[in-house]
Design an enzyme around this catalytic site. Structure first.
Site, short mmCIF file in Angstrom:
data_model
loop_
_atom_site.label_atom_id
_atom_site.label_comp_id
_atom_site.label_asym_id
_atom_site.label_seq_id
_atom_site.Cartn_x
_atom_site.Cartn_y
_atom_site.Cartn_z
N GLY A 37 0.88 -1.19 0.15
CA GLY A 37 0.07 -0.14 0.29
C GLY A 37 0.96 1.16 -0.09
O GLY A 37 0.20 2.57 -0.13
N GLU A 38 2.16 1.14 0.67
CA GLU A 38 3.12 2.36 0.56
C GLU A 38 3.33 2.73 -1.53
O GLU A 38 3.24 1.99 -2.14
CB GLU A 38 3.98 1.95 0.68
CG GLU A 38 4.56 2.11 2.63
CD GLU A 38 5.35 1.88 2.28
OE1 GLU A 38 7.08 1.93 2.22
OE2 GLU A 38 5.62 1.60 4.41
N ARG A 92 -13.39 22.32 4.48
CA ARG A 92 -14.32 22.74 5.20
C ARG A 92 -14.65 22.09 7.13
O ARG A 92 -15.27 22.85 7.40
CB ARG A 92 -15.98 22.10 4.59
CG ARG A 92 -15.20 20.60 4.71
CD ARG A 92 -17.03 19.24 5.02
NE ARG A 92 -17.27 19.11 3.36
CZ ARG A 92 -16.91 18.01 2.65
NH1 ARG A 92 -15.86 17.23 3.19
NH2 ARG A 92 -17.75 18.44 1.60
N GLN A 93 -13.80 21.54 7.26
CA GLN A 93 -13.60 21.09 9.12
C GLN A 93 -12.23 21.94 9.42
O GLN A 93 -11.60 22.08 10.05
CB GLN A 93 -13.27 19.73 9.13
CG GLN A 93 -13.07 19.03 10.48
CD GLN A 93 -14.19 19.02 10.92
OE1 GLN A 93 -15.31 18.63 10.43
NE2 GLN A 93 -14.27 18.89 12.78
N HIS A 125 -13.04 25.91 -0.03
CA HIS A 125 -14.77 25.70 0.64
C HIS A 125 -14.65 25.87 1.47
O HIS A 125 -14.20 25.51 3.25
CB HIS A 125 -14.90 24.01 0.19
CG HIS A 125 -16.29 23.85 0.75
ND1 HIS A 125 -17.19 24.53 0.21
CD2 HIS A 125 -15.99 23.29 2.12
CE1 HIS A 125 -18.56 23.83 1.07
NE2 HIS A 125 -18.07 23.10 1.97
N ASP A 168 -27.81 28.33 -0.09
CA ASP A 168 -27.95 28.86 1.27
C ASP A 168 -26.81 29.84 1.54
O ASP A 168 -26.34 30.39 0.50
CB ASP A 168 -27.17 27.80 2.10
CG ASP A 168 -25.89 27.13 1.46
OD1 ASP A 168 -25.14 27.80 1.08
OD2 ASP A 168 -24.75 26.52 2.44
N LYS A 191 -30.46 26.71 4.22
CA LYS A 191 -30.25 25.34 4.84
C LYS A 191 -29.80 24.85 5.88
O LYS A 191 -28.37 25.41 6.26
CB LYS A 191 -29.29 24.81 3.54
CG LYS A 191 -28.75 23.56 3.74
CD LYS A 191 -27.93 23.06 2.35
CE LYS A 191 -26.73 22.99 2.63
NZ LYS A 191 -25.44 22.56 2.41
N ARG A 193 -28.19 21.40 7.37
CA ARG A 193 -27.55 19.84 7.25
C ARG A 193 -27.82 19.65 8.29
O ARG A 193 -27.15 19.52 9.50
CB ARG A 193 -26.00 19.80 7.28
CG ARG A 193 -25.51 18.50 6.47
CD ARG A 193 -23.89 18.91 6.01
NE ARG A 193 -24.28 19.61 5.10
CZ ARG A 193 -24.80 18.24 3.71
NH1 ARG A 193 -24.64 17.48 3.97
NH2 ARG A 193 -24.17 19.36 2.74
N ASP A 218 -23.91 26.45 -6.67
CA ASP A 218 -23.21 26.07 -5.77
C ASP A 218 -21.41 26.30 -6.00
O ASP A 218 -21.21 25.75 -7.19
CB ASP A 218 -23.39 24.86 -5.11
CG ASP A 218 -23.59 25.52 -3.77
OD1 ASP A 218 -22.76 26.17 -3.18
OD2 ASP A 218 -23.96 24.04 -2.56
#
Ligand code: R5P
Length: 296
Positions: A37-38, A92-93, A125, A168, A191, A193, A218
């Site tokens: 997986g590397e 977004r976070q 975003h 929104d 809006k 969520r 959007d």
């Protein structure tokens, strides 16, 4: 300073278009996936400015490979490495909404700050963060707006009667910027969520959609749930057709099919994220931004 462009395979078409707009040489970054997986990342030698181009949708593996490629470019002759991430994930976070949550935007910003000399992206975003520069305080940050490019692309498909609709208050800047050059009326909804795929929307001004074509606008289509909720309300309010356009479309095949089943057709987006909706090229606006900021 001379520039070369380095791209990952899945973004080849967009990267070649950008290289052509900039009149610079483009070279592929090769990635070998080990059985465990590397990723082994290999770049071609660079000099001057290396533009490393990759959108960071599905970012978990891509981001790590981009960091490895950035370090390899610095080690192989580049005087500076500019990360061109037309879609920049993890923005977004921007706060811990619940105890114990990582503030992803800040962490990813610190990584980019550490490994790159400049960051260029399209319509990031950002919600509560006023500008991209505060995400990467140590390096140059350039935000490219897709609004004018989107307005030019949809001009042939809209009529004077078309109502532009944002889901929104956060979509207001995008809708307003797309509407302005077209001289079109626009409204935005309210809006809330409820979950990843569940939103509640209200349109106090919905009656003005009666008998008119509607274009939803959007910055981002992710699951498509937001646009489907909008379409439902606007159809009930009397809209005669519903299309959508976004800066970035992350929706996969099943979600795109759900958007079509909800009567949203066509779904258009810029090519920041490869996919069937990605018909609006951002090569020239990105090239212009790189030139005007002395990055290419
Ligand atoms: C919200 O802040 C964004 O502007 C989009 O409306 C949202 O991310 C779309 O997500 P989804 O397509 O999953 O409803």
């Amino acid at each position: 300073m001379s520039a070369t462009l380095h791209y990952f395979a899945e973004y080849e078409a967009q990267a070649q278009a950008l290289a052509e707009a900039l009149d610079v040489r483009a070279a592929a970054v090769s990635v070998h996936a080990f059985p465990d997986g590397e990723s082994l990342v290999r770049v071609t030698p660079a000099s001057g400015t290396a533009l490393l181009v990759r959108s960071l949708d599905n970012p978990n593996t891509k981001l790590l490979e981009v960091v490895l490629a950035g370090a390899a470019l610095h080690a192989n002759g580049a005087d500076r490495v500019v990360l061109v991430a037309p879609y920049l994930g993890y923005m977004r976070q921007d706060k811990a909404f619940n105890p114990g949550e990582a503030i992803s935007q800040g962490v990813i910003g610190r990584i980019i700050d550490e490994f790159f000399d400049a960051l260029v992206t399209v319509d990031p975003h950002l919600h509560r963060t006023p500008e991209l520069q505060s995400v990467v305080p140590k390096i140059m940050a350039v935000t490219v707006s897709a609004a004018d490019t989107i307005a030019a692309a949809i001009r042939p498909t809209v009529s004077r009667d078309t109502l532009l609709v944002g889901p929104d208050a956060e979509s207001l800047p995008w809708v307003a910027q797309v509407a302005a050059p077209l001289g079109l009326e626009f409204i935005v909804g309210e809006k809330v969520r409820r979950a990843d795929r569940k939103v509640t929307i209200a349109f106090p001004q919905a009656p003005c959609a009666r008998g008119r074509p509607v274009m939803l606008v959007d910055d981002l289509i992710s699951s498509g749930g937001t646009l489907i909720a909008c379409a439902d309300l606007l159809r009930r309010a009397g809209a005669i057709s519903i299309a959508a356009v976004a800066s970035h479309c992350l929706a996969g095949a099943a979600d795109l099919a759900a958007l079509r089943s909800a009567g949203i057709d066509p779904v258009l987006a810029t090519d920041t994220v490869p996919g069937p909706s990605a018909s609006i090229s951002m090569a020239f606006p990105l090239a212009e931004a790189l030139h005007s900021n002395g990055l290419a």
